[in-house]
Design an enzyme around this catalytic site. Structure first.
Site, mmCIF file in Angstrom:
data_model
loop_
_atom_site.group_PDB
_atom_site.id
_atom_site.type_symbol
_atom_site.label_atom_id
_atom_site.label_comp_id
_atom_site.label_asym_id
_atom_site.label_seq_id
_atom_site.Cartn_x
_atom_site.Cartn_y
_atom_site.Cartn_z
ATOM 1 N N HIS A 271 0.812 -1.210 0.000
ATOM 2 C CA HIS A 271 0.000 0.000 0.000
ATOM 3 C C HIS A 271 0.847 1.262 0.000
ATOM 4 O O HIS A 271 0.422 2.290 -0.524
ATOM 5 C CB HIS A 271 -0.925 0.009 1.216
ATOM 6 C CG HIS A 271 -1.773 1.249 1.315
ATOM 7 N ND1 HIS A 271 -2.776 1.515 0.407
ATOM 8 C CD2 HIS A 271 -1.732 2.287 2.166
ATOM 9 C CE1 HIS A 271 -3.337 2.676 0.715
ATOM 10 N NE2 HIS A 271 -2.731 3.157 1.784
ATOM 11 N N CYS A 272 2.066 1.211 0.564
ATOM 12 C CA CYS A 272 2.825 2.445 0.803
ATOM 13 C C CYS A 272 3.650 2.909 -0.390
ATOM 14 O O CYS A 272 3.426 3.990 -0.928
ATOM 15 C CB CYS A 272 3.740 2.260 2.016
ATOM 16 S SG CYS A 272 2.860 2.122 3.586
ATOM 17 N N ILE A 273 4.627 2.104 -0.786
ATOM 18 C CA ILE A 273 5.665 2.586 -1.701
ATOM 19 C C ILE A 273 5.120 2.944 -3.090
ATOM 20 O O ILE A 273 5.524 3.956 -3.667
ATOM 21 C CB ILE A 273 6.809 1.556 -1.821
ATOM 22 C CG1 ILE A 273 7.274 1.111 -0.427
ATOM 23 C CG2 ILE A 273 7.978 2.148 -2.596
ATOM 24 C CD1 ILE A 273 7.751 2.232 0.461
ATOM 25 N N ASP A 276 2.261 6.318 -1.899
ATOM 26 C CA ASP A 276 2.469 7.460 -1.007
ATOM 27 C C ASP A 276 3.383 8.553 -1.550
ATOM 28 O O ASP A 276 3.138 9.741 -1.288
ATOM 29 C CB ASP A 276 3.002 6.977 0.346
ATOM 30 C CG ASP A 276 2.001 6.080 1.065
ATOM 31 O OD1 ASP A 276 0.833 6.065 0.647
ATOM 32 O OD2 ASP A 276 2.390 5.402 2.020
#
Length: 442
Positions: A271-273, A276
């Site tokens: 979900h992050c890299i 974001d």
């Protein structure tokens, strides 16, 4: 107000409400329960709430015995009723922050959750946002939504940002042991949030503002995105020179200073890299700045699934086969090894691209018996068995995820061709006459 809240935190009688019981919210709720706090875990998915109430876990690395113990203790209550927020002294928001169709930030989940909290906000509560977002979200967007209730911070309620730092499946660091950043919209909010998290986690790091905490989380993710993009680009460059990038990395990391190893792959997942960093580039444009490194890294990383597909086509061509009509097996839907997390996994993009070029594609992943419909893809497949007989029936096997389940040398005894994006095959000890007939690194 603040004194009463701090007293309840010190006595561990403060009820902690965690909104969102996914990969971030569920482990956080369990850690607070295990620290002795009464906890309410909120989720809008009734199936998740029902599973938790039965003591079941739907996240592989969170054992069902841990959830069952929390429920049996009477101190953890799953709920889909937002009216229960009134009973909470601290409300921690762990909701998704996806990207829109044009890579623009989508804070709608944060906004809607803040409205739900505002409708039930009472004096004496602490609200903490954990969802990754751009600097200014907490004080510019969440604070006004909460103050629409007529209450004010810090006089009536407190508000802070504390970025999640989850890494699913990791065993050397946990929710409890990963240092926790805290940044309030005012000093009183920072103090209260720091006191709360200090009562459950090993180390808390207060910073001067919510904006610093928001920016720190984005810096962490941008750092990884840019470095992964760099090593992916070097893979392409060295590959054109006939140099194995994996051997280069092993050689470079013998230097005891000034180098940190990052590894190439078929694209970014989680979900992050993949998402974001674009929150920061979008916000930077608002301030007249152009985040060139972030955009370039995104361009390089997002092209890797297409590069893998091209390598598959080239490898098949060398075997005298066309990609159209070829029997192709993709190993792994998870975005990284040994977890049941397929968020933004490049495997979905690879499968879709192969299908578009006419390949007959299957996948194998013991963590996903059936492929889920994800944000951009719905491949409509079910996993084939993980066996030598099954693997031998394909023209090409594509290693997209390095699950331990794929390290059995017997699996490749009858395999004609492997295209390996994770350097998995090189790590397997094959018998003298074993292994795939041909290996191509991608």
């Amino acid at each position: 107000m603040q004194t009463t809240l701090l007293e309840r935190i010190r006595a561990r009688t403060a009820r902690v409400g965690v909104i969102g019981q996914g990969y971030v919210g569920l482990p956080l709720a369990l850690v607070f329960r295990e620290a002795g706090f009464p906890v309410t875990g909120f989720d809008i998915d009734p199936a998740k709430v029902a599973a938790l109430a039965r003591g079941e876990s739907y996240i592989q690395h969170i054992g069902p015995e841990r959830v069952a113990a929390a429920v049996a203790s009477g101190q953890y209550t799953p709920s889909a009723e937002f009216d229960d927020l009134r009973d909470c002294d601290a409300i921690l928001i762990c909701v998704p922050t996806p990207l829109g169709a044009h890579r623009d930030p989508d804070n709608s989940f944060i906004h809607e959750t803040a409205r739900q909290v505002a409708a039930r906000l009472r004096p004496g509560q602490l609200v903490v946002l954990e969802s990754t977002t751009y600097p200014g979200t907490t004080d510019e967007e969440v604070l006004p939504l909460l103050e629409a209730s007529g209450l004010r911070s810090p006089g009536d309620f407190l508000l802070a940002f504390s970025p999640e730092r989850e890494d699913p499946g990791r065993r050397d660091f946990t929710t409890k042991s990963i240092p926790k950043l805290i940044g309030g919209v005012n000093p009183a909010s920072t103090e209260a949030a720091a006191a709360l998290y200090s009562a459950a986690l090993d180390r808390v790091v207060p910073v001067s503002s919510s904006r610093v905490a928001e920016a720190s989380k984005l810096m962490e993710n941008v750092f990884r995105s840019v470095n992964v993009a760099l090593v992916n680009e070097l893979k392409l460059i060295f590959g054109s020179m006939g140099i194995d990038v994996w051997e280069v990395i092993r050689a470079a990391e013998t230097k005891p200073f000034g180098f940190m190893a990052f590894y190439p792959g078929p694209g970014l997942g989680g979900h992050c890299i993949p998402l974001d960093p674009f929150y920061l580039s979008w916000k930077a444009a608002e301030h007249g700045e152009w985040a060139r490194f972030i955009e370039l890294a995104g361009e390089i990383n997002s092209r890797m699934p297409r590069y893998v597909t091209d390598k598959v086509a080239e490898a098949l061509n060398e075997d005298g086969k066309a990609i159209k009509g070829s029997r192709t097996l993709v190993l792994g839907l998870s975005y990284k090894a040994n977890i049941d997390d397929d968020r933004e996994s490049p495997s979905y993009e690879i499968i879709t691209l192969l299908q578009e070029r006419g390949a007959r594609v299957d996948y194998c992943d013991p963590y996903f018996p059936v492929a889920r419909k994800v944000r951009k893809h719905d491949v409509g497949l079910a996993s084939v068995p993980c066996s030598p007989e099954v693997f031998a029936g394909y023209d090409v096997v594509v290693v997209a995820t390095a699950h331990d389940a794929f390290r059995d040398p017997a699996l490749y005894a009858g395999v004609k061709l492997v295209v390996d994006t994770r350097n998995l095959i090189a790590s397997i000890r094959f018998p003298a006459a074993g292994g795939p007939r041909r290996l191509v690194k991608a």
